[in-house]
Each structure stands twice: as C-alpha cells, then as structure tokens.
Design a protein around this motif. Sequence first.
Motif, PDB file in Angstrom:
ATOM      1  N   UNK A  91       0.851  -1.191   0.000  1.00 26.85           N
ATOM      2  CA  UNK A  91       0.000   0.000   0.000  1.00 26.85           C
ATOM      3  C   UNK A  91       0.884   1.237   0.000  1.00 26.85           C
ATOM      4  N   UNK A  92       0.400   2.313  -0.635  1.00 27.22           N
ATOM      5  CA  UNK A  92       1.190   3.533  -0.598  1.00 27.22           C
ATOM      6  C   UNK A  92       1.036   4.233   0.752  1.00 27.22           C
ATOM      7  N   UNK A  93       1.776   5.310   0.934  1.00 30.28           N
ATOM      8  CA  UNK A  93       1.787   6.018   2.223  1.00 30.28           C
ATOM      9  C   UNK A  93       0.386   6.465   2.610  1.00 30.28           C
ATOM     10  N   UNK A  94      -0.330   7.050   1.672  1.00 28.49           N
ATOM     11  CA  UNK A  94      -1.678   7.542   1.949  1.00 28.49           C
ATOM     12  C   UNK A  94      -2.605   6.399   2.362  1.00 28.49           C
ATOM     13  N   UNK A  95      -2.524   5.280   1.674  1.00 28.72           N
ATOM     14  CA  UNK A  95      -3.375   4.125   1.998  1.00 28.72           C
ATOM     15  C   UNK A  95      -3.026   3.555   3.368  1.00 28.72           C
ATOM     16  N   UNK A  96      -1.729   3.541   3.709  1.00 23.60           N
ATOM     17  CA  UNK A  96      -1.320   3.103   5.047  1.00 23.60           C
ATOM     18  C   UNK A  96      -1.928   3.994   6.127  1.00 23.60           C
ATOM     19  N   UNK A  97      -1.917   5.295   5.893  1.00 20.76           N
ATOM     20  CA  UNK A  97      -2.506   6.220   6.864  1.00 20.76           C
ATOM     21  C   UNK A  97      -3.990   5.930   7.053  1.00 20.76           C
ATOM     22  N   UNK A  98      -4.688   5.714   5.956  1.00 17.87           N
ATOM     23  CA  UNK A  98      -6.130   5.447   6.052  1.00 17.87           C
ATOM     24  C   UNK A  98      -6.416   4.167   6.832  1.00 17.87           C
ATOM     25  N   UNK A  99      -5.520   3.196   6.757  1.00 13.59           N
ATOM     26  CA  UNK A  99      -5.714   1.962   7.522  1.00 13.59           C
ATOM     27  C   UNK A  99      -5.726   2.244   9.022  1.00 13.59           C
ATOM     28  N   UNK A 100      -5.001   3.280   9.446  1.00 11.11           N
ATOM     29  CA  UNK A 100      -5.013   3.650  10.855  1.00 11.11           C
ATOM     30  C   UNK A 100      -6.343   4.198  11.317  1.00 11.11           C
ATOM     31  N   UNK A 109     -12.725  14.789  10.117  1.00 12.29           N
ATOM     32  CA  UNK A 109     -11.722  14.549  11.142  1.00 12.29           C
ATOM     33  C   UNK A 109     -10.555  13.746  10.609  1.00 12.29           C
ATOM     34  N   UNK A 110     -10.852  12.750   9.781  1.00  8.75           N
ATOM     35  CA  UNK A 110      -9.807  11.931   9.186  1.00  8.75           C
ATOM     36  C   UNK A 110      -8.906  12.788   8.295  1.00  8.75           C
ATOM     37  N   UNK A 111      -9.524  13.649   7.501  1.00 10.76           N
ATOM     38  CA  UNK A 111      -8.761  14.537   6.626  1.00 10.76           C
ATOM     39  C   UNK A 111      -7.876  15.470   7.440  1.00 10.76           C
ATOM     40  N   UNK A 112      -8.406  15.993   8.528  1.00  6.29           N
ATOM     41  CA  UNK A 112      -7.637  16.886   9.397  1.00  6.29           C
ATOM     42  C   UNK A 112      -6.429  16.157   9.997  1.00  6.29           C
ATOM     43  N   UNK A 113      -6.651  14.924  10.446  1.00 12.85           N
ATOM     44  CA  UNK A 113      -5.555  14.157  11.052  1.00 12.85           C
ATOM     45  C   UNK A 113      -4.524  13.733  10.015  1.00 12.85           C
ATOM     46  N   UNK A 114      -4.979  13.493   8.797  1.00 15.75           N
ATOM     47  CA  UNK A 114      -4.048  13.200   7.705  1.00 15.75           C
ATOM     48  C   UNK A 114      -3.118  14.393   7.471  1.00 15.75           C
ATOM     49  N   UNK A 115      -3.701  15.591   7.447  1.00 13.54           N
ATOM     50  CA  UNK A 115      -2.897  16.805   7.245  1.00 13.54           C
ATOM     51  C   UNK A 115      -1.933  17.008   8.409  1.00 13.54           C
ATOM     52  N   UNK A 128       3.649  10.411  -0.473  1.00 16.33           N
ATOM     53  CA  UNK A 128       2.272   9.930  -0.233  1.00 16.33           C
ATOM     54  C   UNK A 128       1.798   8.867  -1.230  1.00 16.33           C
ATOM     55  N   UNK A 129       2.319   8.887  -2.459  1.00 14.06           N
ATOM     56  CA  UNK A 129       1.902   7.904  -3.462  1.00 14.06           C
ATOM     57  C   UNK A 129       2.918   6.768  -3.623  1.00 14.06           C
ATOM     58  N   UNK A 146       2.555   7.752  12.380  1.00 13.55           N
ATOM     59  CA  UNK A 146       1.464   8.544  11.803  1.00 13.55           C
ATOM     60  C   UNK A 146       0.208   7.701  11.635  1.00 13.55           C
ATOM     61  N   UNK A 147       0.376   6.463  11.211  1.00  6.32           N
ATOM     62  CA  UNK A 147      -0.777   5.559  11.047  1.00  6.32           C
ATOM     63  C   UNK A 147      -1.481   5.339  12.388  1.00  6.32           C
TER      64      UNK A 147
END
Length: 235
Positions: A91-100, A109-115, A128-129, A146-147
Amino acid sequence: MLKVNNIHTYYGNIHAIKGLSLQVDKGEIVTLIGSNGAGKSTTLMSISGITRPKKGTISFEGQDITSTLTDKIVAMGVTQVPEGRMIFPRLNVYENLLMGAYLRKDRKGIKKDEERSFELFPILKERRKQAGGTLSGGEQQMLAIARALMARPKLLLLDEPSLGLAPIVVENIFEVITQINQEGVTILLVEQNAQMALQIANRGYVLETGKIIMEGEAQDLMNDKSIQAAYLGID
C-alpha cells in the motif's frame, strides 16, 4: 489512565511475564527499559489484547480490558506502534494512513488528522503515493507512528521506535514523540535506547526476565549507578 496489576503472560509453556505491575497516568510519558528478551514487547501486546495474560488484570480509564478484543481496545483509545513498524508494504503512504483510521467514520476529522500527520512528518507528504515497502527504515517508522495517530489514541504504545535507525533520525523521532505528548497523547514507550527514553520520560520501569526490578522518576533512574552500568554504558 492505565493500570496493569500482577499479570502473567505465556507463550505456550514459556512464562514470559511474571507478575508485572505498572501504571501510566494521563499526560505522562512512561518508559519501559530492559535487555532483549526481558518481556517488553510482550507487555505491550498484553495491554493491546494480542497476547492475553493468564493471570492478573489490565484496566484502562477504570475499565477492565484484560479479556477485551484488540479492535475494541483500539476503539477505546489505545493504539500500538509495533516493533519493526509492520506497515503494509504494497500500500502507498496515503493508503497506510487510512488503515489507521479504519474504525472511524468522521471524514472531516480523518482529513484533518491526515494533514496533521504530514505536518509532523513532511517527508511522508512527498512520498504519499509511494509504496510503503520502498521507504527507508526511518520513513517507515514515521509512517507507523502517523498511522497509529490516525486512530486518535488517548494512549499510544510505542515499541522500539529507534530500532535500526540512524542517530539523526532517532533524534527526529523522539522530538515528535515529545510533541505528540505535549499535544495531549499519553505514551508508554518501550525502548532499548535507555538514554533517549529516560531523557524524554516522566517515569520509568526496568524489566528483567519478565519482572519489574526497579521503578522511579526518569531522572533518578538515569542517575542510578546500576542503571548506568547496565543500560547507559557508563562505568
């Protein structure tokens, strides 16, 4: 916030944790130090519900979680960053973050925490990709932290965050750990680099062969001659 009372944890017939007790108060950084095989990671996995103790109790915010399933413990606000990072390599970095954030439904809230993750670790925004498995060790550790933060933990369990990393990367990681704590996340830190751990911690516990042999204020442990000789490389 967290109270571990006289737990005994086994791997098959191996008695890994032998009557361990510790507590972590809200807002603290507490570190658990010890040599390889002392039972540090097993302690964290017992708290997370991955390796359940056969005896003793674990409570979080006054609620018994000794037999609670791991996903329920995460939902209550306890998140672990495992030893060895264990990111998803394909998974790319962004996808790993979403798994968290897999238990969350609040998109804003998820978007805010991603930023916020990208603010803490700017290199992750650049990557991120990029597939997680192609990141450097330090970048993977940043991603693992971060995740975990994407779950919005109240208590963050960190297992050997400096393992195998260059000194300059270790310094960066520990600066971020301190910052995370200052922003309101309580931390239980397992770390072989006792010097770094005790420098940022409020209190510490010393673990040997599954038992706590010493505990106290971090500064007092740093000044203890037996700790200096055994873990800090000071004769």
